[in-house]
Write a protein that holds these residues in place. Structure first.
Motif, PDB file in Angstrom:
ATOM      1  N   VAL A  27      13.396   4.483 -19.398  1.00  0.00           N
ATOM      2  CA  VAL A  27      13.843   3.125 -19.728  1.00  0.00           C
ATOM      3  C   VAL A  27      13.813   2.190 -18.519  1.00  0.00           C
ATOM      4  O   VAL A  27      13.370   1.037 -18.622  1.00  0.00           O
ATOM      5  CB  VAL A  27      15.232   3.117 -20.402  1.00  0.00           C
ATOM      6  CG1 VAL A  27      15.200   3.860 -21.721  1.00  0.00           C
ATOM      7  CG2 VAL A  27      16.306   3.677 -19.506  1.00  0.00           C
ATOM      8  N   THR A  28      14.274   2.664 -17.374  1.00  0.00           N
ATOM      9  CA  THR A  28      14.214   1.819 -16.186  1.00  0.00           C
ATOM     10  C   THR A  28      12.794   1.778 -15.637  1.00  0.00           C
ATOM     11  O   THR A  28      12.353   0.752 -15.109  1.00  0.00           O
ATOM     12  CB  THR A  28      15.209   2.303 -15.124  1.00  0.00           C
ATOM     13  OG1 THR A  28      16.531   2.285 -15.688  1.00  0.00           O
ATOM     14  CG2 THR A  28      15.199   1.415 -13.889  1.00  0.00           C
ATOM     15  N   GLY A  29      12.067   2.882 -15.808  1.00  0.00           N
ATOM     16  CA  GLY A  29      10.661   2.885 -15.396  1.00  0.00           C
ATOM     17  C   GLY A  29       9.842   1.864 -16.161  1.00  0.00           C
ATOM     18  O   GLY A  29       9.002   1.156 -15.581  1.00  0.00           O
ATOM     19  N   GLU A  30      10.084   1.747 -17.468  1.00  0.00           N
ATOM     20  CA  GLU A  30       9.353   0.752 -18.265  1.00  0.00           C
ATOM     21  C   GLU A  30       9.770  -0.663 -17.887  1.00  0.00           C
ATOM     22  O   GLU A  30       8.932  -1.575 -17.828  1.00  0.00           O
ATOM     23  CB  GLU A  30       9.579   1.002 -19.758  1.00  0.00           C
ATOM     24  CG  GLU A  30       9.038  -0.078 -20.688  1.00  0.00           C
ATOM     25  CD  GLU A  30       7.535  -0.314 -20.614  1.00  0.00           C
ATOM     26  OE1 GLU A  30       7.055  -1.300 -21.196  1.00  0.00           O
ATOM     27  OE2 GLU A  30       6.825   0.493 -19.958  1.00  0.00           O
ATOM     28  N   ALA A  31      11.052  -0.880 -17.629  1.00  0.00           N
ATOM     29  CA  ALA A  31      11.494  -2.203 -17.179  1.00  0.00           C
ATOM     30  C   ALA A  31      10.806  -2.566 -15.868  1.00  0.00           C
ATOM     31  O   ALA A  31      10.374  -3.711 -15.672  1.00  0.00           O
ATOM     32  CB  ALA A  31      13.014  -2.216 -17.012  1.00  0.00           C
ATOM     33  N   CYS A  32      10.674  -1.597 -14.984  1.00  0.00           N
ATOM     34  CA  CYS A  32      10.003  -1.831 -13.709  1.00  0.00           C
ATOM     35  C   CYS A  32       8.530  -2.165 -13.926  1.00  0.00           C
ATOM     36  O   CYS A  32       7.985  -3.081 -13.294  1.00  0.00           O
ATOM     37  CB  CYS A  32      10.158  -0.603 -12.811  1.00  0.00           C
ATOM     38  SG  CYS A  32       9.516  -0.809 -11.147  1.00  0.00           S
ATOM     39  N   ARG A  33       7.891  -1.444 -14.834  1.00  0.00           N
ATOM     40  CA  ARG A  33       6.478  -1.718 -15.120  1.00  0.00           C
ATOM     41  C   ARG A  33       6.294  -3.144 -15.631  1.00  0.00           C
ATOM     42  O   ARG A  33       5.346  -3.846 -15.241  1.00  0.00           O
ATOM     43  CB  ARG A  33       5.941  -0.714 -16.145  1.00  0.00           C
ATOM     44  CG  ARG A  33       4.438  -0.790 -16.357  1.00  0.00           C
ATOM     45  CD  ARG A  33       4.011  -0.095 -17.634  1.00  0.00           C
ATOM     46  NE  ARG A  33       4.534  -0.763 -18.820  1.00  0.00           N
ATOM     47  CZ  ARG A  33       4.053  -1.884 -19.335  1.00  0.00           C
ATOM     48  NH1 ARG A  33       3.025  -2.497 -18.751  1.00  0.00           N
ATOM     49  NH2 ARG A  33       4.585  -2.413 -20.421  1.00  0.00           N
ATOM     50  N   ARG A  34       7.197  -3.588 -16.494  1.00  0.00           N
ATOM     51  CA  ARG A  34       7.101  -4.957 -17.029  1.00  0.00           C
ATOM     52  C   ARG A  34       7.326  -5.996 -15.926  1.00  0.00           C
ATOM     53  O   ARG A  34       6.658  -7.037 -15.911  1.00  0.00           O
ATOM     54  CB  ARG A  34       8.124  -5.134 -18.153  1.00  0.00           C
ATOM     55  CG  ARG A  34       7.822  -4.279 -19.375  1.00  0.00           C
ATOM     56  CD  ARG A  34       8.827  -4.496 -20.490  1.00  0.00           C
ATOM     57  NE  ARG A  34       8.493  -3.687 -21.662  1.00  0.00           N
ATOM     58  CZ  ARG A  34       9.039  -3.827 -22.857  1.00  0.00           C
ATOM     59  NH1 ARG A  34       9.967  -4.765 -23.059  1.00  0.00           N
ATOM     60  NH2 ARG A  34       8.688  -3.055 -23.864  1.00  0.00           N
ATOM     61  N   VAL A  69       5.061   3.606 -23.229  1.00  0.00           N
ATOM     62  CA  VAL A  69       5.901   2.909 -22.249  1.00  0.00           C
ATOM     63  C   VAL A  69       6.022   3.759 -20.998  1.00  0.00           C
ATOM     64  O   VAL A  69       5.717   4.958 -21.012  1.00  0.00           O
ATOM     65  CB  VAL A  69       7.303   2.608 -22.827  1.00  0.00           C
ATOM     66  CG1 VAL A  69       7.209   1.632 -23.989  1.00  0.00           C
ATOM     67  CG2 VAL A  69       8.004   3.889 -23.264  1.00  0.00           C
ATOM     68  N   ALA A  70       6.444   3.129 -19.909  1.00  0.00           N
ATOM     69  CA  ALA A  70       6.696   3.817 -18.636  1.00  0.00           C
ATOM     70  C   ALA A  70       5.498   4.627 -18.163  1.00  0.00           C
ATOM     71  O   ALA A  70       5.654   5.700 -17.597  1.00  0.00           O
ATOM     72  CB  ALA A  70       7.937   4.707 -18.742  1.00  0.00           C
TER      73      ALA A  70
END
Length: 523
Positions: free
Chosen positions: A332-339, A478-479
């Motif tokens: 979840v935080t990895g996907e936020a970082c990717r975005r 995601v992520a």
């Protein structure tokens, strides 16, 4: 400087009044924002800041508040720096432990070994306080069906308050217990049918597009079959050599799931040093989240490692990204970082440098949306992703000691393969103790009487060879395809070890830690 050696204790927090007259707490927790919210509630003020100390080890045990409120209160009342800690004895007394479960499972199959249904009832001792007893029980029940393709599943679970020390989150979060029951029954059924424990799992394994017992259709990242295939040659060779060998599988969610809001958040800031700083309220406690986020930035931008700074979790710049639990942060935080990286690259597309972007911020979040339990929808999504595993235990037929553990894990995309291997090795060792030796004795007054050195933890020289196998099967959208691995590494270990000992002496064992092994501690 007075904080340099503050975190060498079992549980510890320090607090001081900062230059803005805030109570500033430095804590080894699994969420700086949880520390902030609970200490703010207790003090009756929002003038609180919390910061995560980069100290490894949590395994669920740091989800509950322990000493943080005491340090905060002392500083609030006196205005002076404070340090609060638990001694080892105090930690054994009051800190949450793994839940004791009593389980009654029935499993049926046809003549080919295909599972027809499971009916179960579990009772959990949550101790004197609820802690996370409810969520642990829910996770234990929703995962008790195992990673298999059948839909007739009925389970009833109850958690009970007792006078025992509190139980709470512990790596595996209830699934460790119910997996032991499910996988033991599967091994017993294989024997009745006349096929190998490996074969009965291969026939029943959930595959991409299949339907889990909870009704969820699994996606293309599903890699249980690949984990079974990864250990097949070693399994067959051990059996052919006459060695006692045991096997077990497991699944474990990534993300909180079951309709509970589950959002990852990241803020990237180009600061005065002309570097991109990563801020997230997700605690890095040794699982490698900081490394994962740096790798996400390197992978999804044109920056080099030396252009990036990872900042520890805090509550005044870093956005709340939830607790470090549920094997969720990589996803979840990895996907936020990717975005956030996509936004950074959009701003940089006209050839701008970090110097040109100095002072700019790039904020992104990702909601891991799921359906609540009991949702009246076809094929509800209980969790955004699952990891899968197969573990094997090979015994020395003469000594009865473990010769080798093999652990194959489907992690989606392995962001950092070496870190994944470390997680696997650590998780296996942790559950070797769970399976073979660890006890937590209490007296007639429900007070623990065991000393730390006598609990049965495995020492370094007692660890057998462990072969981690990382199955890299990206499919999640995601992520960068990463799922995570933190909890599942401890889940199938105990039933695999127990199965190996059955093939060593013909005795079925239904309680943990198991008895009549060379590892059993003398009373």
């Amino acid at each position: 400087p007075w904080t340099e050696h503050a975190f060498l204790e079992p549980e510890c927090a320090v607090a001081y009044m900062d230059e803005d007259d805030y109570v500033h707490i430095i804590s080894t927790d699994q969420s700086a924002y949880c520390t902030y919210h609970e200490c703010s509630l207790m003090l009756g003020t929002d003038k609180v800041r919390a910061e995560n100390a980069l100290v490894g080890g949590g395994f669920g045990g740091k989800e509950d508040m322990t000493v943080q409120p005491y340090a905060a209160l002392i500083t609030y009342l006196t205005g002076r720096p404070a340090k609060a800690r638990l001694t080892r004895e105090e930690s054994l007394l009051v800190h949450p432990k793994r839940h004791h479960f009593v389980m009654d499972f029935t499993m049926g199959c046809d003549e080919q070994g295909i599972i027809q249904g499971v009916k179960a009832k579990v009772a959990s001792d949550t101790g004197a306080f609820a802690s996370l007893g409810g969520p642990v029980l829910e996770r234990a029940c929703t995962h008790a069906a195992g990673p298999y393709a059948y839909e007739n599943f009925e389970i009833e679970g109850d958690a009970y308050y007792t006078n025992n020390p509190p139980a709470g989150a512990f790596r595996g979060f209830g699934v460790t217990q119910t997996c032991f029951a499910t996988e033991t029954l599967l091994n017993m059924m294989a024997e009745k049918i006349g096929i190998s424990p490996w074969e009965i799992r291969y026939r029943n394994a959930i595959r991409p597009g299949g339907v889990l017992p909870n009704g969820q259709i699994v996606d293309d990242s599903t890699g249980l079959v690949e984990t079974l295939e990864a250990v097949k040659d070693a399994y067959d060779a051990a059996v052919a050599a006459g060695k006692p060998v045991g096997i077990a599988c497991a699944m474990k969610n990534a993300g909180v799931g079951v309709g509970i809001p589950d959002t990852g958040r990241v803020r990237l800031i180009v600061e005065d040093d002309e570097k991109l700083h990563i801020y997230s309220g997700a605690s890095c406690i040794g699982q490698g989240l900081g490394t994962v986020l740096v790798q996400m930035v390197v992978t999804n931008t044109d920056l080099k490692r030396e252009d990036i700074v990872y900042e520890r979790s805090n509550t005044w710049i870093a956005p709340d990204s939830g607790t470090t639990s549920g094997s969720r942060q990589t996803l979840v935080t990895g996907e936020a970082c990717r975005r956030a990286c996509d936004m950074f690259m959009e701003a940089k597309k006209d050839g701008k440098s970090l110097k040109d972007l100095k002072g700019q911020e790039f904020y992104a979040e990702y909601l891991a949306k799921t359906d609540p339990l009991g949702a009246n929808v076809p094929n509800p999504v209980s969790h955004v992703a699952y990891g899968y595993a197969t573990q094997m235990c090979i015994l020395d037929p003469k000594t009865g000691k473990i010769e080798k553990m093999i652990a194959a894990h489907d992690v989606g995309k392995a962001v950092n393969p070496l870190s994944c291997e470390g997680q696997i090795e650590g998780g296996v060792v942790m559950s070797m103790g769970f399976a073979l030796r660890e006890r937590y004795p209490i007296d007639e007054n429900c007070r623990p009487i065991g000393k730390y050195g006598a609990l049965g933890l495995f020492r370094a020289h007692e660890i057998p060879e462990i072969e981690p196998i990382v199955i890299d099967k990206p499919g999640l959208k995601v992520a960068c395809g990463a799922i995570g691995i933190g909890e599942i590494t401890s889940i199938p270990t105990a039933p695999a070890i127990t199965d190996a000992y059955y093939h060593w002496d013909g005795k079925r064992r239904f309680s943990l830690p198991i008895s009549d092994t060379p590892y059993e501690r003398k009373k």
